[in-house]
Enzyme design. Structure first.
Site, mmCIF file in Angstrom:
data_model
loop_
_atom_site.group_PDB
_atom_site.id
_atom_site.type_symbol
_atom_site.label_atom_id
_atom_site.label_comp_id
_atom_site.label_asym_id
_atom_site.label_seq_id
_atom_site.Cartn_x
_atom_site.Cartn_y
_atom_site.Cartn_z
ATOM 1 N NE ARG A 83 -2.072 -3.943 -2.744
ATOM 2 C CZ ARG A 83 -0.746 -3.990 -2.817
ATOM 3 N NH1 ARG A 83 -0.027 -3.469 -1.860
ATOM 4 N NH2 ARG A 83 -0.161 -4.571 -3.826
ATOM 5 N N PRO A 92 -0.731 -7.251 8.278
ATOM 6 C CG PRO A 92 -3.027 -7.604 8.332
ATOM 7 C CD PRO A 92 -1.902 -7.261 7.425
ATOM 8 C CD GLU A 93 4.789 -9.111 10.684
ATOM 9 O OE1 GLU A 93 5.420 -9.690 11.581
ATOM 10 O OE2 GLU A 93 5.303 -8.263 9.948
ATOM 11 C CG HIS A 109 -11.938 -0.838 -1.369
ATOM 12 N ND1 HIS A 109 -11.819 -1.061 -2.720
ATOM 13 C CD2 HIS A 109 -11.458 0.408 -1.138
ATOM 14 C CE1 HIS A 109 -11.285 0.010 -3.290
ATOM 15 N NE2 HIS A 109 -11.059 0.907 -2.349
#
Ligand SMILES: [Zn+2]
Length: 274
Positions: free
Chosen positions: A112, A2-3, A92
């Site tokens: 992650r 994501p930016e 997660h």
């Protein structure tokens, strides 16, 4: 990854769902995120209303009536989801904030674990974090924009590397750096100090353009990115060079090429970007 536009899309979908709601319960997993999650630090949020949301570059936060709030960084695979408390938690899930009567909750999901969720205690503390970040092209002032232009003009680094430096400007990652350089017709290997002033002005205009368009299209989804309601972004179809190696350039029809800069791929058109 994501930016700025993806994080802004999360913020926009999150905002109406969390505004004015009281945090009644917080649960954290035992797994370490980018930084260790200390459950005690969340205790001070209990019983407080969320009074706003904010974003600067890739940094997202929830405001709690001048009493601090919560910083959220999505890292590579982080998701912020508002879901019914009765629905099974996705694998997660590392932080859960339950609201009011407990019908739904905010879930931070991150396979992650490069992201983080960290309470902060005052506006000053948030200000310190933001002070280390460059201005955000989706919200910068003319003065901030000029400052960035000056920095680009004097850097020995390539413009691709400079655009990715979050201390110089915030929110541009690998996707939008490639796209902006293409829109501005500048080679990714050009060093800032070798670029003309008109070219650098064109580049910053292109950065604003590609980020703004990406927000309009609710972000770019390759694999992981979804907004706070679980919706995918629609910007992938609007990318002109990123991940389009071998496909025809939208301007000149020659194949888009890929090169590796600083261990990351840059996509560009050799003919259009000189
Ligand atoms: Zn071309």
């Amino acid at each position: 990854v994501p930016e700025g536009p993806e994080v802004e899309t999360v913020r926009r979908t999150l905002h109406p769902q969390v505004l004015g709601r009281l945090v009644s319960k917080v649960w954290v997993s035992s797994k370490k995120l980018r930084t260790p999650v200390r459950s005690a630090s969340f205790r001070r949020l209990l019983g407080r209303p969320i009074t706003g949301t904010g974003r600067h570059g890739k940094l997202l936060w929830l405001d709690m009536a001048g009493a601090g709030g919560v910083l959220i960084r999505l890292g590579m695979t982080g998701r912020v989801l508002i879901q019914p408390s009765t629905s099974p938690r996705p694998p997660h899930t590392h932080v859960v904030m339950t609201f009011d009567e407990g019908a739904d909750e905010l879930r931070y999901v991150d396979p992650r674990r490069f992201g983080e969720v960290v309470p902060f205690s005052s506006d000053d503390e948030l200000g310190e974090v933001r002070a280390n970040m460059g201005p955000d092209p989706l919200a910068w002032t003319a003065e901030e924009r000029r400052r960035v232009l000056t920095s680009l003009r004097s850097t020995q680094r390539t413009l691709k590397d400079a655009l990715l430096d979050q201390r110089l400007l915030s929110g541009v990652g690998n996707i939008y750096a490639s796209e902006a350089l293409f829109v501005a017709r500048i080679s990714p290997t050009t060093r800032g100090c070798d670029a003309s002033s008109p070219a650098l002005r064109r580049l910053l205009q292109a950065v604003e353009h590609v980020l703004t368009q990406a927000v309009v299209h609710r972000g770019t989804t390759f694999a992981d990115f979804v907004d706070a309601s679980g919706g995918e972004g629609q910007n992938l179809a609007h990318l002109q060079v990123f991940w389009r190696e071998g496909e025809p350039c939208t301007r000149c029809q020659r194949p888009v090429e890929r090169m590796v800069q600083g261990a990351r791929s840059t996509f560009y058109c050799r003919a259009c970007q000189r």
